[in-house]
Design a protein around this motif. Structure first.
Motif, short mmCIF file in Angstrom:
data_model
loop_
_atom_site.label_atom_id
_atom_site.label_comp_id
_atom_site.label_asym_id
_atom_site.label_seq_id
_atom_site.Cartn_x
_atom_site.Cartn_y
_atom_site.Cartn_z
N ASP A 189 0.78 -1.09 0.05
CA ASP A 189 0.08 -0.09 -0.10
C ASP A 189 0.84 1.11 -0.10
N VAL A 190 0.99 1.99 -1.05
CA VAL A 190 2.05 2.98 -1.22
C VAL A 190 1.13 4.30 -0.83
N GLY A 191 0.03 4.24 -0.30
CA GLY A 191 -0.52 5.59 0.22
C GLY A 191 -1.52 6.14 -0.95
N LEU A 192 -1.57 5.73 -2.14
CA LEU A 192 -2.36 6.21 -3.21
C LEU A 192 -3.77 5.49 -3.07
N ALA A 193 -4.81 6.41 -2.85
CA ALA A 193 -6.28 6.18 -2.55
C ALA A 193 -6.75 5.25 -3.88
N GLY A 194 -7.24 4.02 -3.68
CA GLY A 194 -7.64 3.18 -4.45
C GLY A 194 -6.60 2.25 -5.32
N TRP A 195 -5.47 2.31 -4.80
CA TRP A 195 -4.28 1.68 -5.72
C TRP A 195 -3.54 0.77 -4.85
N LEU A 196 -2.76 -0.18 -5.20
CA LEU A 196 -1.89 -1.04 -4.63
C LEU A 196 -0.96 -1.50 -5.61
N ARG A 197 0.17 -1.93 -5.27
CA ARG A 197 1.23 -2.38 -5.86
C ARG A 197 1.90 -3.54 -5.46
N VAL A 198 2.04 -4.50 -6.62
CA VAL A 198 2.44 -5.74 -6.45
C VAL A 198 3.84 -5.79 -7.32
N THR A 199 4.58 -6.80 -6.53
CA THR A 199 6.04 -7.17 -7.29
C THR A 199 5.60 -8.58 -8.27
N ALA A 200 6.32 -8.40 -9.31
CA ALA A 200 6.14 -9.69 -10.11
C ALA A 200 7.13 -10.84 -9.71
N GLY A 201 6.58 -11.82 -9.18
CA GLY A 201 7.38 -12.62 -8.59
C GLY A 201 7.53 -14.23 -9.52
N THR A 202 7.51 -15.27 -8.85
CA THR A 202 7.63 -16.47 -9.68
C THR A 202 6.32 -16.70 -10.07
N PRO A 203 6.21 -17.57 -11.13
CA PRO A 203 4.69 -17.97 -11.65
C PRO A 203 3.76 -18.58 -10.52
N ALA A 204 4.31 -19.34 -9.51
CA ALA A 204 3.54 -19.72 -8.38
C ALA A 204 3.16 -18.48 -7.38
N GLU A 205 3.99 -17.78 -7.18
CA GLU A 205 3.66 -16.35 -6.32
C GLU A 205 2.54 -15.58 -7.33
N THR A 206 2.60 -15.38 -8.63
CA THR A 206 1.63 -14.73 -9.35
C THR A 206 0.14 -15.65 -9.31
N ASP A 207 0.48 -16.78 -9.41
CA ASP A 207 -0.86 -17.68 -9.22
C ASP A 207 -1.48 -17.21 -7.87
N ALA A 208 -0.79 -17.29 -6.94
CA ALA A 208 -1.29 -17.08 -5.35
C ALA A 208 -2.03 -15.57 -5.47
N PHE A 209 -1.42 -14.73 -5.86
CA PHE A 209 -1.87 -13.28 -5.82
C PHE A 209 -2.97 -13.23 -6.88
N LEU A 210 -2.96 -13.59 -7.90
CA LEU A 210 -4.34 -13.53 -8.93
C LEU A 210 -5.47 -14.13 -8.22
N GLY A 211 -5.22 -15.41 -7.53
CA GLY A 211 -6.19 -16.33 -7.07
C GLY A 211 -6.99 -15.28 -5.81
N ALA A 212 -6.06 -14.81 -4.68
CA ALA A 212 -6.24 -14.06 -3.89
C ALA A 212 -7.15 -12.74 -4.26
N LEU A 213 -6.75 -12.45 -5.11
CA LEU A 213 -7.47 -11.12 -5.70
C LEU A 213 -8.66 -11.23 -6.19
N GLU A 214 -8.76 -12.19 -6.90
CA GLU A 214 -10.05 -12.74 -7.66
C GLU A 214 -11.26 -13.00 -6.44
N GLU A 215 -10.71 -13.49 -5.23
CA GLU A 215 -11.76 -13.81 -4.30
C GLU A 215 -12.12 -12.68 -3.69
N ILE A 216 -11.52 -11.63 -3.34
CA ILE A 216 -11.97 -10.60 -2.80
C ILE A 216 -12.44 -9.27 -3.79
N ALA A 217 -12.08 -9.49 -4.83
CA ALA A 217 -12.41 -8.40 -5.73
C ALA A 217 -14.06 -8.27 -5.83
#
Length: 357
Positions: free
Chosen positions: A329-357
């Motif tokens: 959370d970089v302090g920009l209202a309505g925005w977050l920043r995510v680092t591009a990690g390994t394929p497995a980490e990307t899977d985890a991020f995209l899956g988690a965000l889809e659950e709560i979006a």
């Protein structure tokens, strides 16, 4: 117990917190733009051998000017740079601090275009430099006219501009940099911490160095090289700029072990930089997936992605942490920043965000 309030702290430091990203003990950490890929075994062995070779001589001070390391860095950068045009320190933050010590300080000002790297105004604060917070456009762009007008209006002693920008990932157009250089009365520092991740066609400010003694390009081995723990940053500039920062650097600021590790890493740069394309692939995957889902996403030439969320971004951040994924959370209202990690980490991020979006 004594607290900060009981000490004769400088007034401008009161009420402030140290720089740093919140850390949580979770499975997927995508908040500090590290290279998620471990150092290759061949580089581990080379660094260990190089460090071991120096251990018996640790009773002596290191080369205070790190000449061999700077020569290796100049060789990596190319562009006809010589050792006298390169300087190194403990991360690009220290390089930038030295630049502010030499060219800014009390009675002088530095300017940056926000939202940008949050450490820059803190470096200004620490060196007694007045900080001028200039702005970007609504889409985080920075046009030549807008940038030049702000520089001309304030006439700062130092301009700090990220290329690509952190936290947005936005590239810096050559025309915009040229406009800043024309308008700036003092030093222009281009922070290229993420330059190796740029998409095809993006140009480095290194190309503009010849004949421009007030232009400085800073870089780091923390990101693309995956060498964040090595704490090694550097600059390229006119030789006179290197002379200037030598006036303010602490004596023997780069340890013998850091210099040895850096030289070994640079000698094996092909192996270390071998993960860059894999990181870019995950970055582009994140951008494409989030846009397909309807999230606003800033164009990125870095190893991270700034994306929009509905509602309170702090609440989304907490819900991602609850699912084992840490973003920034970089302090920009309505925005977050995510680092591009390994394929497995990307899977985890995209899956988690889809659950709560």
């Amino acid at each position: 117990m004594t607290g900060l309030a009981d000490l004769p702290l400088r007034e401008e430091l009161r009420g402030r917190s140290p720089y740093g990203a919140p850390q949580r003990d979770v499975a997927v950490r995508l908040n500090t733009n590290e290279n998620a890929h471990p150092v290759p075994a061949e580089v581990v062995d080379a660094v260990a051998e190089a460090v071991r070779a120096e251990l018996a001589g640790l009773n002596r001070y290191p080369d205070r000017d790190a000449v061999a390391l700077r020569a290796a860095l100049a060789d990596y950068l190319g562009h006809g740079l010589g050792v006298d045009q390169v300087w190194a320190a403990n991360g690009s933050n220290e390089v930038q601090q030295q630049l502010l010590q030499a060219f800014a300080g009390p009675g002088r000002a530095a300017l940056g275009f926000g939202p940008a790297y949050s450490m820059h105004p803190l470096l200004a604060l620490g060196t007694g430099t007045r900080w001028i917070g200039a702005t970007r456009g609504a889409d985080f762009d920075l046009t030549p006219a807008h940038a030049a007008a702000q520089v001309a209006a304030h006439r700062p002693d130092v301009v700090l501009v990220c290329a690509p920008n952190n936290p947005t990932g936005t590239a810096l157009a050559p025309a915009t940099l040229a406009a800043i250089l024309d308008a700036a009365p003092g030093i222009v520092v281009v922070d290229e911490a993420y330059a190796e991740f740029a998409r095809a066609g993006q140009r480095s400010a290194l190309e503009l160095l010849p004949g421009r003694p007030r232009l400085v390009v800073t870089r780091t081995m923390s990101k693309a090289f995956g060498f964040a723990g090595g704490r090694l940053g550097y600059l390229a500039a006119d030789a006179a700029v290197v002379e200037a920062v030598q006036l303010v650097r602490l004596p023997y600021h780069l340890s013998t072990l850091t210099q040895a590790a850096g030289r070994a890493a640079l000698a094996h740069r092909a192996a270390l930089l071998g993960t860059v394309e894999a990181v870019k692939e995950q970055r582009d995957r994140i951008v494409a997936t989030l846009r397909r889902r309807g999230h606003p996403v800033a164009d990125s030439d870095a190893n991270f992605v700034l994306f929009g969320v509905a509602g309170d971004q702090a609440r989304v951040w907490e819900r991602l942490v609850a699912r084992g994924v840490l973003v920034r959370d970089v302090g920009l209202a309505g925005w977050l920043r995510v680092t591009a990690g390994t394929p497995a980490e990307t899977d985890a991020f995209l899956g988690a965000l889809e659950e709560i979006a």
